[in-house]
Write an enzyme that holds these catalytic residues in place. Structure first.
Site: not given
Length: 934
Positions: A159, A592
């Site tokens: 990532h 999120k």
């Protein structure tokens, strides 16, 4: 550069002065070397400028002094584009050197603790084993049963928050080794000079090494970076951990021949198999990933086998050997003047067979010059069999000590890593599967409209198809480019199983699972390439793993799994996989979507409900925690996080992702890597075999309170992020999110779609950019509002409500971990620096409105955190981390200030290479300093 105190002394400072003296000395020592290098390379003026900026930034941080702020602005505005580069690099490297000194000091303290015979620390593997063995008389058998079914697997993922180059990491490890040498060894004056020369040379190499990559990282680069940690740590330290467990049990149980501990600790990987949102993960890339992994494993076995063989000079004139060894010797090559050394001859034969095996896989490997060509091993089991014969013979003939050490570790490594090194997971988004199945539906039925079928008809059709034996799809001609790509990858997966075995590619993860259709579609796709063999007794060759990511999906996952388990044919598929179903829970997207408090609570509730559903259907649950590095993505200390899981949800089996810069900070240095792995094992043992359910009947009181807190937090978070007009503009302008796209830190695009909408943005850059601006909003926003609403609600005495929250904190590991993680994030949050990023928002009214809300919620969150925990300062119960942040702050803060000035220049039209490079260097430096920014 000299280390300086970044603020006023606290209670923890006074307590830790003596024990932290070596750390401060190491930081000063490395700082002087870096300062000398800066003077030599860029001159005295550059050095004085860096020192001036550092001292002024400290004054601003300590006192929020407006004069210091003005001086800092003046200093930074005067910097030319060329002058900014050495300043950024100096602060970045001092932050790196400070981290190294921290790690060395932590190891030094731990070793001193062990040498002094002090009580074992929480998280120690030895303490966990001791606790289990002391718990009841049947503990030994319970422990060995645990090892037989246990699965503990950190899974490395690629990532874009790990910005450090391999060259920089190699220098870091060299400095760490040299610093450790000074700490552990009494060096002569000449050795001390030599050590210092090597340190200065390595720091000089650092200074003259490009910090950033010239082009975006490819998936192949990510594969190579991930493989480095096997050489650094995993191949050597994982066998050490197993040996440590067995040796402890031998001593503790006073038995020489205890049952072998089953290999339950294995490293997993997504690197090269995770194609969700990453178009660069193709079938060729996935094959390369598996081939490179295999080549690393076999190269290690060949090298280790040769080393052991050279030491095995035992002669038949002095020792006997077993009949099985004699048979191996009979087929081994003769060695001039070594015909009486059976073990040496066998190891030469084994090495030659391993070389032939590697060549058969297509790996580039040198043929051994001292041996004739041998037959390759058909699989790793035969290699293990040969090692077992040698070990058994040594034990039988007065050579038991020789059977331990390097030979035992090689045998364990072969059992853990096989010929494939690591199990590679495949992952793809559910919407992609739907598109491919739609094309296959049209291909097989001659009619279109699969996506328009209602849920019941889709389920019926999919179940009918996967239950009937079908030939594999012969050709992909006529399908769309997307379908051809997906089917090619699945075809390669089947080929990987044939070449390397099913253990090389055992899992298929479905991102954004919303219903059982998503699972059945993957089963149908696997059937097309022979990875699912249909019929009355079907065989499924991959675990199908649903990933629940949004708040809504977490709330519904128990119903989805219950419905899935109610399908008789799916139960048959599970039976072929050992009646185990793995479920993955996503921390990042749920955070999120709904904020820190709501995300953690919904995951906790989901685990409770899943545990009930699995018990109802008598299926074994394995949870896969999709954690990121930062708290906003589920990060935080692994030991406490595992112990805070709901009772029964761990049950000996746990997988969790390791992402971004966390991988290098945890696993680059062998001793630190081993300790982190031991902690995972210790937590899993304790969570499974020792009762940590301290709630009892209190769950009926605590759970409704958490539900209220999560609901209020969710509303506050959603209102700010998704319902406040202009919030997206504030986010885009007050963080470096747009500039991050130019930093070559990962192969994956930052959004799943070509969009800058927050909904489409990946959770990783979302959290990463808030971390860089030091607002850290995803790790705490909504908490203060939620607690205040609960305490002040009508009919609830504020005092009694607060007392209940204080009780929950004392009694409930989940609450302790939640607040501890938030405490850490608040300690890294700096609203003074955040205010400077907010100044980048052009609309002044919008800036003041939103930043004021964020600042008020930050203050509110800290106020209620202290009220619940009883603390008067952040990290009061974690002086080690408090010290670490204090040491790093003087070198992170200036990078933030520089970044703001550079962003202002860039956005005003100064887009020179020097400005862009300096911005990217500040991103690199702040990330390295914070250590868990993404």
């Amino acid at each position: 550069m000299e280390a300086a105190d970044s603020g006023k002394n606290s209670v923890s400072d006074n307590v830790s002065d003596d024990k932290d003296l070596p750390l401060r000395e190491d930081i000063r020592f490395l700082g002087r070397m870096l300062g000398d290098t800066l003077r030599e390379q860029d001159g005295d003026n550059a050095f004085e400028l860096v020192e001036n900026i550092r001292q002024t930034a400290i004054r601003f941080h300590r006192d929020q002094d407006p004069v210091a702020r003005q001086e800092l602005d003046t200093l930074l505005k005067r910097l030319s584009d060329d002058d900014s580069l050495p300043v950024v690099r100096a602060f970045s490297y001092f932050s790196l050197l400070s981290n190294i000194a921290e790690d060395v000091h932590h190891n030094r303290r731990r070793r001193a603790h062990l040498r002094a015979g002090s009580p074992l620390q929480e998280g120690s593997l030895t303490l966990a084993l001791e606790r289990v063995l002391s718990s009841n008389n049947n503990a030994p058998s319970i422990l060995f049963d645990f090892f037989k079914k246990a699965v503990v697997s950190p899974v490395l993922t690629a990532h874009p928050t790990e910005v450090q180059r391999r060259s920089i990491l190699d220098c870091q490890l060299t400095i760490e080794r040299l610093l450790r040498e000074r700490a552990r060894t009494e060096l002569t004056p000449n050795e001390l000079r030599h050590n210092e020369e090597n340190l200065r040379a390595t720091i000089e190499i650092l200074w003259q090494t490009r910090m950033l990559r010239p082009s975006r990282l490819s998936v192949n680069d990510e594969i190579e970076n991930g493989l480095a940690f096997y050489s650094y740590t995993f191949l050597s330290e994982i066998p050490y951990i197993y040996a440590k467990i067995e040796d402890f049990l031998e001593r503790r149980l006073n038995q020489k021949d205890i049952p072998a501990v089953t290999s339950f600790l294995r490293i997993g990987s997504w690197i090269g198999g995770d194609r969700d949102g990453n178009p660069f993960v193709t079938h060729d890339v996935m094959v390369r990933a598996v081939e490179r992994q295999s080549s690393v494993a076999l190269a290690y076995y060949i090298d280790t086998t040769q080393k052991i063989g050279r030491s095995m000079s035992l002669t038949e004139q002095l020792v006997s050997v077993s009949d099985d060894v004699k048979q191996l010797v009979a087929s081994a090559p003769d060695i001039p003047n070594r015909s009486d050394e059976p073990y040496r001859r066998i190891f030469l034969s084994i090495a030659a067979r391993l070389v032939a095996t590697a060549q058969q896989f297509g790996h580039q490997v040198l043929q051994l010059s001292t041996a004739e060509k041998r037959e390759p091993y058909p699989d790793c089991a035969e290699f293990l069999h040969d090692l077992d014969i040698i070990i058994a013979s040594l034990k039988q003939h007065k050579s038991a000590w020789i059977a331990r050490g390097a030979l035992r570790n090689l045998r364990r490594a072969a059992d853990v890593f096989g010929f494939h090194l690591t199990p590679l997971d495949m992952r793809q988004h559910s919407k992609i599967h739907e598109q491919v199945v739609s094309e296959l539906y049209e291909h097989h039925t001659g009619t279109s409209g699969y996506a328009q079928l209602d849920e019941t008809r889709r389920i019926e059709w999919l179940l009918h198809e996967i239950s009937q034996p079908r030939p594999t799809l012969p050709s992909y001609d006529g399908f769309s480019e997307l379908a051809q790509s997906e089917l090619s990858i699945l075809h390669c997966a089947a080929d990987i199983h044939r070449r390397f075995g099913r253990a090389a590619l055992p899992n298929y993860i479905i991102s954004m699972t919303t219903n059982i259709i998503n699972v059945l579609e993957v089963a149908y796709l696997l059937q097309q390439v022979g990875l699912l063999q249909s019929g009355e007794t079907p065989q499924l060759h991959l675990n199908i793993i649903p990933l629940f990511e949004t708040i809504s999906d977490l709330r519904n996952c128990n119903k989805i799994i219950d419905q899935l388990f109610s399908l008789p044919y799916y139960r048959k598929l599970l039976n072929s996989r050992g009646n185990v179903q793995e479920v993955m829970l996503g921390y990042s997207d749920s955070n999120k979507d709904g904020g820190f408090i709501t995300s953690n609570w919904e995951i906790y509730k989901a685990e409770i409900e899943l545990t009930k559903i699995f018990a109802k259907h008598r299926i074994e649950l394995r949870l896969f925690h999709g954690r990121g590095g930062t708290v906003g993505r589920g990060g935080g200390p692994s030991y406490q996080s595992i112990l805070a899981q709901p009772p029964g949800s761990v049950n000996g089996q746990i997988r969790l992702t390791e992402q971004g810069e966390v991988i290098s900070s945890k696993y680059a240095e062998p001793e630190i890597g081993r300790r982190n792995l031991e902690t995972l094992v210790a937590a899993t043992i304790e969570a499974t075999l020792l009762s940590h359910d301290s709630l009892g009947a209190n769950s009926d009181r605590y759970y409704p309170v958490m539900e209220k807190l999560a609901s209020a937090s969710f509303a506050a978070y959603r209102n700010l992020v998704y319902e406040t007009p202009g919030f997206k503009q504030f986010f885009l302008e007050s963080t470096p999110i747009r500039e991050m796209s130019g930093l070559h830190i990962g192969s994956r695009p930052p959004s799943r779609k070509n969009s800058d909408a927050i909904e489409d943005l990946r959770a990783i850059p979302w959290v990463f950019s808030w971390s860089l601006s030091r607002m850290m909003l995803p790790g705490w926003y909504g908490f203060g509002h939620a607690v205040e609403a609960f305490v002040m609600q009508p009919g609830e005495s504020g005092h009694n409500g607060l007392m209940l929250l204080q009780e929950m904190y004392r009694e409930w590991p989940f609450m302790q971990t939640l607040l501890s993680n938030m405490d850490m994030v608040l300690a890294k949050t700096d609203m003074g620096i955040a205010s400077r990023y907010a100044e980048l928002v052009e609309d002044e009214a919008l800036r003041q409105q939103i930043f004021k809300r964020i600042q008020e919620e930050r203050d509110r969150s800290q106020k209620w955190l202290f009220a619940i925990t009883g603390h008067t300062e952040l990290l009061q119960d974690n002086p080690t981390l408090a010290r670490s942040i204090r040491n790093r702050t003087p070198y992170i803060d200036p990078l933030n200030h520089l970044q703001v000035e550079l962003l202002r220049r860039y956005r005003s039209g100064e887009d020179s290479d020097e400005v862009k490079r300096s911005i990217h260097l500040t991103i690199n430096g702040v990330t390295a300093g914070l250590r868990n920014s993404g």
